[in-house]
Structure formats: structure tokens, C-alpha cells
Design an enzyme around this catalytic site. Structure first.
Site, PDB file in Angstrom:
ATOM      1  N   GLU A 158      53.104  47.580  48.318  1.00 42.25           N
ATOM      2  CA  GLU A 158      52.740  45.952  48.049  1.00 42.25           C
ATOM      3  C   GLU A 158      53.783  45.064  48.600  1.00 42.25           C
ATOM      4  O   GLU A 158      54.401  44.326  47.795  1.00 42.25           O
ATOM      5  CB  GLU A 158      52.656  45.790  46.708  1.00 42.25           C
ATOM      6  CG  GLU A 158      51.509  46.711  46.002  1.00 42.25           C
ATOM      7  CD  GLU A 158      51.341  46.665  44.282  1.00 42.25           C
ATOM      8  OE1 GLU A 158      52.155  45.989  43.742  1.00 42.25           O
ATOM      9  OE2 GLU A 158      50.398  47.079  43.946  1.00 42.25           O
ATOM     10  N   GLU A 263      44.109  54.695  44.619  1.00 44.12           N
ATOM     11  CA  GLU A 263      44.427  54.387  43.441  1.00 44.12           C
ATOM     12  C   GLU A 263      42.950  53.733  42.730  1.00 44.12           C
ATOM     13  O   GLU A 263      42.783  52.952  42.207  1.00 44.12           O
ATOM     14  CB  GLU A 263      45.464  53.225  43.185  1.00 44.12           C
ATOM     15  CG  GLU A 263      46.593  53.600  43.576  1.00 44.12           C
ATOM     16  CD  GLU A 263      47.907  52.685  43.232  1.00 44.12           C
ATOM     17  OE1 GLU A 263      47.588  51.803  42.334  1.00 44.12           O
ATOM     18  OE2 GLU A 263      49.185  52.767  43.771  1.00 44.12           O
TER      19      GLU A 263
HETATM   20  C1  XIL Z   1      50.325  50.957  36.812  1.00 41.34           C
HETATM   21  C2  XIL Z   1      50.453  52.109  35.847  1.00 41.34           C
HETATM   22  O1  XIL Z   1      49.158  52.774  36.110  1.00 41.34           O
HETATM   23  C3  XIL Z   1      50.787  51.530  34.798  1.00 41.34           C
HETATM   24  O2  XIL Z   1      50.923  52.680  33.566  1.00 41.34           O
HETATM   25  C4  XIL Z   1      51.977  50.802  34.763  1.00 41.34           C
HETATM   26  O3  XIL Z   1      52.260  50.107  33.413  1.00 41.34           O
HETATM   27  C5  XIL Z   1      52.298  49.727  35.731  1.00 41.34           C
HETATM   28  O4  XIL Z   1      51.798  50.394  36.875  1.00 41.34           O
HETATM   29  N1  XIL Z   1      49.330  49.500  41.650  1.00 41.34           N
HETATM   30  C6  XIL Z   1      50.458  50.493  41.887  1.00 41.34           C
HETATM   31  C7  XIL Z   1      50.575  51.340  40.547  1.00 41.34           C
HETATM   32  O5  XIL Z   1      50.741  50.928  42.912  1.00 41.34           O
HETATM   33  O6  XIL Z   1      51.893  52.084  40.749  1.00 41.34           O
HETATM   34  C8  XIL Z   1      50.224  50.731  39.323  1.00 41.34           C
HETATM   35  O7  XIL Z   1      50.429  51.651  38.296  1.00 41.34           O
HETATM   36  C9  XIL Z   1      48.966  50.185  39.465  1.00 41.34           C
HETATM   37  C10 XIL Z   1      48.845  49.001  40.708  1.00 41.34           C
END
Ligand code: XIL
Length: 369
Positions: A158, A263
Site C-alpha cells: 500500500e 486478500e
Molecule cells: C487487516 C487484518 O485482517 C486485521 O486483523 C487487522 O486488524 C488490520 O489489518 N490490507 C492488508 C491487510 O494488507 O494486512 C489488512 O489486514 C487488511 C487490508
């Protein structure tokens, strides 16, 4: 006794037969994602601490059965793995590596450089030189430790804004916009046997995608290794950007990159914004949590149709797609129950709260029949 001896082989045979028939029916009942898509792409899930520690036997069985790759949901993020300047906490990450090895699951490590979930000390580093030391030590220590033990790293997560410009993160402020190339250079030296990826959300959307392509070109032109790009895929019911996704697969692959969906989840509840900026929050009110007592069939069907369309597109481009990872195993455990509104009941994945396959699961599987 004689009777027992005489009939024992037969009894044993019957027992074995029953066991194997039992197994067959179990397999027939629930096909395995990782087997069904074996020739297309790997299938992953995010894992949390409870899952890595196998606290729930039902979850443990499902994970080992369905997935051949996994991403740590939180435990390899800087705030956990590197809590103080000279303290690293490898306990959970080591556990995950061992758990995955035992279950024949490849680890997609996540993530070395991200502006979020940083340890408090990192924000307090004043001088540029000290920040550079932190940055270099962080990447090289962790990447070297897991080289050959994990399959890949999301080296940078990101780094971009929605318009494709660089996010004004602590890394940009301290190190300037070459920090992304530097991160890949340090990671490549520390982890020669690990694939290295850039990962982001909304980088399938044209403006952000253009920024992502420019960023990756810079890395490639500097002669630094980058193996692939991850599109997070936190999408919304009825709003899948299929055209943008297809163009992105084609354009990223044309740069010689492996393309991954890293994701994946499809949000069924209301949200005022797209993407997955974890710092964005919304107020909780009862109208925001309409499916507390169950998901209506009509929404369940829409979700199944969305997943079907998405996987049909993935299959069309199976030669360019390396991996599809869901952000969680089952609905009950998804981060979308707590973000961006706390305490909601969300339904974004293929398995429900009882670990049962949802209609979306069967639609996705049926594409291969
Ligand atoms: C999220 C997790 O799922 C949560 O448990 C945590 O509180 C915050 O992060 N993008 C990403 C992930 O790259 O690492 C994130 O994961 C969701 C968005």
C-alpha cells in the site's frame, strides 16, 4: 480365539473398506479448492493466531483440506515481529512456518514495509540516518531468517494513493520515493530464494494501476528483482470491477510479473467507501448491521453469482494468475466483522460460521465441471 484369528483378516478388511468408503464419501461431499484448481492457480487463506495454534479442530481440518498457501493475517507485521528497536519476536512466525510445513502449505509472508501496524518506536525515530538503519535492519533481519522457509514476501504494501501518486507515509517522508526500490533491493539481497511482490488494494482501478505500473517499472529499470504484484481484492457485493480486473491482469502480466489476488473477500454490508484503508472507520448504528440473524437467500445468491463471475475471469487468465488467497477461512473470523464498523455480522467468504461450504463455494467449484 481360533474363531477370532480366522475371521480377523476379514474384519480388518471390512474396517479398512468402511474407512476408505467413509473417506470417499467425505471427499465427494466437499470438494477441495486446492485440488479442483490445482492446474490453474494456488488457493490461499489468511491465518490468525488461533488458527496457527490449531485451537479449533474444525477450522484446522478445513484449512489443511482446502488450502495450499497461507498468509499470516497479522503476526508478521512490524508491530508484532519487531516491537522494539533491537527486539524481534519470531515466536508466532516460526509457529506459522512449522504449522504450514506440517500441512504442506506454502507461506506468503506479509508484510515487510507498510505504513500501518508499525511499532510505536518507528514513529518516534527522528533522524533520517536512524530511520534508514531501522528500515534496512528490519527488512534484512526478517527476510534472511525466513529465506527458503517462506515462498514469498509482500515486500511493500500500500505505497500508493487512489490517484496513483505516492502515499505520504512515514517511509516517503523520511526516505523519499525511492524507498520502494530500496526495500526490494535489500529484500533481494537478504532472501535470494524468496519471491518478492508489491501488494496494494484498488490497484486494479485505472489511475491507481497506472501509478502501480510506474512504480514497478522504476524497480525493474533499477535492475532490482520484483517477481509479482498482488491485487488485494477487498470488493463489494454487486460491484465487482471485472473490466478493471481483466485489464490489470493483462497489463501486469505484460510486464513479466506474476499476478496474484492476495486478500479476497466480498463485502455484503454497507460501506461508504471502496478499498481497504485500515485507518478509515465508520460509526456503528443498527441499520448498518441488517443480517445479524442470518443472510437472506437473495443476498446469498448474489454473493454466489459474484464469486462465480470472478472465478470465471480468473480461469480465463489462469496462465497469468499465480494465486488466489481469501482473507480468512470462515465468515465468523473475517476482519470485516470488525472493520470499518465494529461488531457487525458479515458474510464475505466461501465458508460460513459453522465451517460449512456456502452456495458461493459450490458455484466456484462448478466452473471446473
Ligand atoms: C487487516 C487484518 O485482517 C486485521 O486483523 C487487522 O486488524 C488490520 O489489518 N490490507 C492488508 C491487510 O494488507 O494486512 C489488512 O489486514 C487488511 C487490508
Amino acid at each position: 480365539m481360533i474363531y477370532y484369528k480366522k475371521y480377523m483378516p476379514c474384519a480388518l478388511f471390512l474396517m479398512l473398506l468402511t474407512a476408505s468408503v467413509g473417506q470417499l464419501t467425505a471427499q465427494e461431499k466437499l470438494p477441495c479448492l486446492k485440488k479442483v484448481f490445482k492446474k490453474d492457480f494456488t488457493i490461499g487463506t489468511a491465518l490468525n493466531t488461533a488458527q496457527i495454534e490449531e485451537r479449533d479442530p474444525k477450522a484446522a481440518a478445513l484449512i489443511a483440506e482446502q488450502f495450499n498457501t497461507a498468509t499470516p493475517e497479522n503476526i508478521m507485521k512490524a508491530e508484532i515481529i519487531h516491537p522494539k528497536w533491537d527486539t524481534y519476536n519470531f515466536e508466532l512466525a516460526d509457529k506459522m512456518v512449522a504449522y504450514c510445513k506440517k500441512n504442506n502449505i506454502a507461506v506468503n509472508a506479509h508484510t515487510l514495509i507498510w505504513h500501518s501496524q508499525l511499532p510505536r518506536f518507528a514513529y518516534g525515530i527522528q533522524s533520517v540516518d536512524s530511520f534508514k538503519t531501522f528500515f534496512t535492519n528490519h527488512i534484512s533481519t526478517i527476510a534472511a531468517r525466513y529465506d527458503g522457509k517462506v515462498f514469498s514476501w509482500d515486500v511493500v504494501n500500500e505505497a500508493l494513493n487512489e490517484d496513483g501518486t505516492m502515499r505520504n507515509s512515514v517511509f516517503l517522508k523520511k526516505l523519499g520515493d525511492s524507498f520502494v526500490t530500496s526495500a526490494f533491493r535489500i529484500a533481494a539481497a537478504a532472501a535470494p530464494n524468496t519471491e518478492l511482490y508489491y501488494n496494494d488494494y484498488n490497484n486494479e482501478q485505472p489511475k491507481k494501476r497506472a501509478g502501480c505500473i510506474a512504480l514497478i517499472k522504476k524497480i525493474q529499470e533499477a535492475g532490482v528483482r520484483i517477481d509479482g504484484v498482488g491485487i488485494q481484492g477487498h470488493w463489494h457485493l454487486g460491484k465487482l470491477p471485472l473490466k478493471d480486473i481483466e485489464e490489470s491482469i493483462e497489463q501486469y502480466a505484460a510486464m513479466g510479473l506474476k499476478v496474484m489476488f492476495t486478500e479476497l473477500d466480498i463485502e455484503v454490508l454497507k460501506r461508504d467507501f471502496e478499498g481497504a484503508d485500515v485507518s478509515q472507520r465508520m460509526k456503528s448504528d443498527p441499520t448498518m448491521d441488517p443480517y445479524k440473524n442470518g443472510l437472506p437467500d437473495s443476498i446469498q445468491e448474489k454473493l454466489a453469482a459474484d464469486y462465480e463471475a470472478l472465478f470465471a475471469l480468473f480461469l480465463k487468465h489462469r496462465d497469468k494468475i499465480e494465486r488466489v488467497t481469501f482473507w480468512g477461512v470462515d465468515d465468523g473470523q473475517s476482519w470485516l466483522n470488525g472493520w470499518p464498523v465494529p461488531g457487525r455480522t458479515n458474510y464475505p467468504l466461501l465458508f460460513d460460521r459453522e465451517f460449512k461450504a456456502k452456495p458461493a463455494f459450490y458455484k466456484v467449484i462448478a466452473l471446473k465441471k
